[in-house]
Scaffold this motif. Structure first.
Motif, PDB file in Angstrom:
ATOM      1  N   GLY A 126       0.815  -1.213   0.000  1.00  0.00           N
ATOM      2  CA  GLY A 126       0.000   0.000   0.000  1.00  0.00           C
ATOM      3  C   GLY A 126       0.846   1.260   0.000  1.00  0.00           C
ATOM      4  N   ARG A 127       1.946   1.251   0.747  1.00  0.00           N
ATOM      5  CA  ARG A 127       2.849   2.418   0.748  1.00  0.00           C
ATOM      6  C   ARG A 127       3.548   2.554  -0.601  1.00  0.00           C
ATOM      7  NH1 ARG A 127       4.403   0.089   5.718  1.00  0.00           N
ATOM      8  NH2 ARG A 127       6.403  -0.552   4.838  1.00  0.00           N
ATOM      9  N   TRP A 128       3.967   1.443  -1.159  1.00  0.00           N
ATOM     10  CA  TRP A 128       4.743   1.475  -2.400  1.00  0.00           C
ATOM     11  C   TRP A 128       3.919   1.992  -3.575  1.00  0.00           C
ATOM     12  CZ3 TRP A 128       7.161  -4.119  -1.900  1.00  0.00           C
ATOM     13  CH2 TRP A 128       8.010  -4.128  -0.791  1.00  0.00           C
ATOM     14  N   GLU A 129       2.609   1.742  -3.527  1.00  0.00           N
ATOM     15  CA  GLU A 129       1.765   2.219  -4.629  1.00  0.00           C
ATOM     16  C   GLU A 129       1.768   3.740  -4.735  1.00  0.00           C
ATOM     17  OE1 GLU A 129      -1.682  -1.117  -5.377  1.00  0.00           O
ATOM     18  OE2 GLU A 129      -1.936   0.222  -3.648  1.00  0.00           O
ATOM     19  N   GLU A 133       9.244   5.260  -7.292  1.00  0.00           N
ATOM     20  CA  GLU A 133      10.388   4.353  -7.345  1.00  0.00           C
ATOM     21  C   GLU A 133      10.814   4.005  -5.923  1.00  0.00           C
ATOM     22  OE1 GLU A 133      13.630   4.921 -10.397  1.00  0.00           O
ATOM     23  OE2 GLU A 133      14.782   5.410  -8.573  1.00  0.00           O
ATOM     24  N   LEU A 134      11.369   2.807  -5.741  1.00  0.00           N
ATOM     25  CA  LEU A 134      11.835   2.398  -4.421  1.00  0.00           C
ATOM     26  C   LEU A 134      12.972   1.399  -4.571  1.00  0.00           C
ATOM     27  CD1 LEU A 134      10.647  -0.749  -3.603  1.00  0.00           C
ATOM     28  CD2 LEU A 134       8.522   0.540  -3.913  1.00  0.00           C
ATOM     29  N   GLU A 135      13.747   1.260  -3.498  1.00  0.00           N
ATOM     30  CA  GLU A 135      14.788   0.234  -3.426  1.00  0.00           C
ATOM     31  C   GLU A 135      14.255  -0.917  -2.581  1.00  0.00           C
ATOM     32  OE1 GLU A 135      18.432   1.756  -1.930  1.00  0.00           O
ATOM     33  OE2 GLU A 135      18.855   2.976  -3.705  1.00  0.00           O
ATOM     34  N   LEU A 136      14.162  -2.089  -3.180  1.00  0.00           N
ATOM     35  CA  LEU A 136      13.552  -3.225  -2.505  1.00  0.00           C
ATOM     36  C   LEU A 136      14.326  -3.628  -1.249  1.00  0.00           C
ATOM     37  CD1 LEU A 136      11.462  -5.509  -2.394  1.00  0.00           C
ATOM     38  CD2 LEU A 136      12.943  -6.838  -3.918  1.00  0.00           C
ATOM     39  N   GLU A 389       7.713  -2.561 -12.392  1.00  0.00           N
ATOM     40  CA  GLU A 389       8.714  -2.461 -13.452  1.00  0.00           C
ATOM     41  C   GLU A 389      10.106  -2.504 -12.834  1.00  0.00           C
ATOM     42  OE1 GLU A 389       7.960   1.202 -15.430  1.00  0.00           O
ATOM     43  OE2 GLU A 389       5.892   0.660 -15.996  1.00  0.00           O
ATOM     44  N   VAL A 390      11.032  -3.100 -13.578  1.00  0.00           N
ATOM     45  CA  VAL A 390      12.431  -3.151 -13.139  1.00  0.00           C
ATOM     46  C   VAL A 390      13.250  -2.340 -14.137  1.00  0.00           C
ATOM     47  CG1 VAL A 390      14.409  -4.626 -12.577  1.00  0.00           C
ATOM     48  CG2 VAL A 390      12.066  -5.452 -12.158  1.00  0.00           C
ATOM     49  N   PRO A 391      13.592  -1.101 -13.783  1.00  0.00           N
ATOM     50  CA  PRO A 391      14.366  -0.276 -14.721  1.00  0.00           C
ATOM     51  C   PRO A 391      15.781  -0.821 -14.906  1.00  0.00           C
ATOM     52  CG  PRO A 391      14.250   0.783 -12.584  1.00  0.00           C
ATOM     53  CD  PRO A 391      13.347  -0.414 -12.506  1.00  0.00           C
ATOM     54  N   MET A 412      12.729  -0.774  -8.025  1.00  0.00           N
ATOM     55  CA  MET A 412      11.433  -1.114  -8.602  1.00  0.00           C
ATOM     56  C   MET A 412      10.664   0.176  -8.861  1.00  0.00           C
ATOM     57  SD  MET A 412      10.570  -4.079  -5.783  1.00  0.00           S
ATOM     58  CE  MET A 412       8.968  -4.576  -6.416  1.00  0.00           C
ATOM     59  N   ARG A 413       9.845   0.169  -9.918  1.00  0.00           N
ATOM     60  CA  ARG A 413       9.005   1.321 -10.251  1.00  0.00           C
ATOM     61  C   ARG A 413       7.563   0.881 -10.463  1.00  0.00           C
ATOM     62  NH1 ARG A 413      12.802   4.207 -14.867  1.00  0.00           N
ATOM     63  NH2 ARG A 413      14.373   5.086 -13.453  1.00  0.00           N
ATOM     64  N   SER A 414       6.662   1.831 -10.234  1.00  0.00           N
ATOM     65  CA  SER A 414       5.236   1.645 -10.538  1.00  0.00           C
ATOM     66  C   SER A 414       4.679   0.365  -9.918  1.00  0.00           C
ATOM     67  CB  SER A 414       5.028   1.634 -12.062  1.00  0.00           C
ATOM     68  OG  SER A 414       5.543   2.814 -12.648  1.00  0.00           O
TER      69      SER A 414
END
Length: 427
Positions: A126-129, A133-136, A389-391, A412-414
């Motif tokens: 829920g936070r990631w949405e 972009e984030l670092e897993l 997505e994995v840029p 990770m993105r989106s």
């Protein structure tokens, strides 16, 4: 005993710098070059015997021949394990402390942890949405920290959760490191030990109440072989030895994400045959990716093994990474093949990414099954319940970096939850 002329030897004053350079491949590289599963070298100014392979692992976990006391350098105790923690004990003291840890790993308690972890994955998703972009890696450490604390009976404070998760991670980062990374791990340990020592004292004073089946209660009120409570600092150290290894699973989460990204065909197989294939995939992730490079012990008394002489007090290192990549044990060991576990016999001495031997009385990691369960829950989200997505990024792993981690930490993105996926109640 006379000097052992049969054991291959490296003729060098000290190979400590080479160990830092070669990292995970230090022992395995020399085993390949010398065509042997045992050789002698010098590390940290003293003689060391390096061994690897299934038979070597069986030998290494013979507690009549090897002890851990004195084998773990203080620099590692002061960053990773804690001074005089369970990993440094032997004999009755180790067995008694190990029973404490194993009592926390019942199937019922593991199921509770899996449910809490699934809840934390849902909250994180829920936070990631809301993020572009984030670092897993950092995110997975935090969600694992939150689940671990809730399970262990440790309070989670929103304003400190990320920092304390990072502190737990920094303790792991300090292993195999020198300079700033090691210093950061030691500072992190002092902060966490101070915090949890105070919490242990508050529990004993009745300031907080936690269920008796939690790690916090167990550590606070555990009694040693002399029927004494653990020193509050030691109780805090052992409580960290419950939470920190769970946070360290964040590396395996990243490795699983890399495997899914680089082998996308497995997504369909995981969706079609969830339980069985997911178990294979988890075990292959543990086998394939670099986690523990080696483990150390010291010889209790002189003995001979396969014609090689081991002298009392000698440092012995077991090649963990090399054993999980040994072509004598694994077909195509440098290929990622979850199917290999369909007919795997389940030996405690070949798949040893977190150590080998017996779970109950030996030195095998008490949290191994928890690790496998946590990876299964995490894999379910990464493979089946999230879209992302994995840029373009460098996901390569350097074997010279201990512990191993891609420089990008897996961006990770989106991130979006899949429609109709529901929640995970257990895996």
């Amino acid at each position: 005993m006379t000097q052992n002329e049969q054991t291959p030897q490296e003729h060098t004053l000290d190979n400590s710098l080479a160990l830092l350079k070669d990292g995970y491949d230090f022992i395995f590289k020399r085993r390949r070059e010398m065509d042997t599963d045992i050789f002698q070298t010098r590390l940290l100014g003293q003689k060391a015997i390096c061994i690897g392979g299934k038979e070597a692992a069986e030998l290494f976990y013979d507690t009549t021949k090897f002890k851990r006391s004195g084998a773990i350098p203080k620099r590692i105790q002061k960053s990773l394990f804690g001074v005089d923690a369970i990993q440094t004990l032997d004999g009755d003291a180790h067995r008694h402390r190990k029973m404490l840890f194993m009592s926390l790993m019942s199937r019922e308690r593991l199921d509770v942890f899996m449910q809490l972890l699934a809840e934390e994955w849902e909250a994180a998703a829920g936070r990631w949405e809301r993020l572009e972009e984030l670092e897993l890696f950092g995110e997975s450490q935090e969600l694992l920290y939150r689940a671990a604390c809730r399970w262990a009976g440790v309070p989670v404070e929103e304003e400190t959760a990320r920092q304390r998760a990072d502190d737990m991670g920094d303790m792991v980062e300090a292993f195999g490191a020198v300079g700033p990374r090691h210093a950061a791990g030691r500072r992190a340990r002092r902060r966490i030990e101070d915090w949890l020592e105070g919490y242990i004292l508050d529990l004993r004073a009745g300031e907080f109440k936690v269920p008796e089946d939690t790690a916090a209660y167990a550590m606070a009120f555990h009694r040693d072989l002399q029927d004494r409570e653990l020193d509050a600092r030691m109780a805090a150290i052992e409580l960290i030895n419950i939470v920190r290894p769970i946070v360290a699973i964040g590396r395996y989460v990243v490795f699983g994400a890399i495997a899914l990204h680089e082998h996308p065909a497995y997504r369909a197989k995981l969706a079609a045959d969830e339980s069985k294939y997911r178990q294979w995939f988890v075990q292959e992730t543990r086998r394939y990716y670099p986690f523990t490079p080696f483990l150390g012990a010291s010889v209790i008394h002189d003995f001979t093994w396969q014609g090689h002489e081991f002298e009392e007090g000698t440092m012995v290192l077991l090649d963990i990474y090399g054993t999980t990549h040994d072509p004598k044990l694994w077909d195509e060991p440098d290929a990622f093949k979850p199917e290999r576990f369909e007919h795997w016999g389940g030996s405690p001495f070949d798949l040893i990414p977190q150590g080998g031997g017996d779970h109950r009385g030996g030195h095998r990691c008490a949290g191994e099954w928890l690790t496998i369960d946590a990876m299964a829950v995490s894999l379910e989200y990464l493979a089946n319940r999230l879209e992302y997505e994995v840029p373009a990024q460098d996901l390569g792993l350097s074997l010279s970096r201990m512990p191993a981690l891609p420089e990008s930490r897996f961006v990770m993105r989106s991130v979006r939850r899949k429609q109709g996926a529901g929640t995970v109640s257990g895996v």
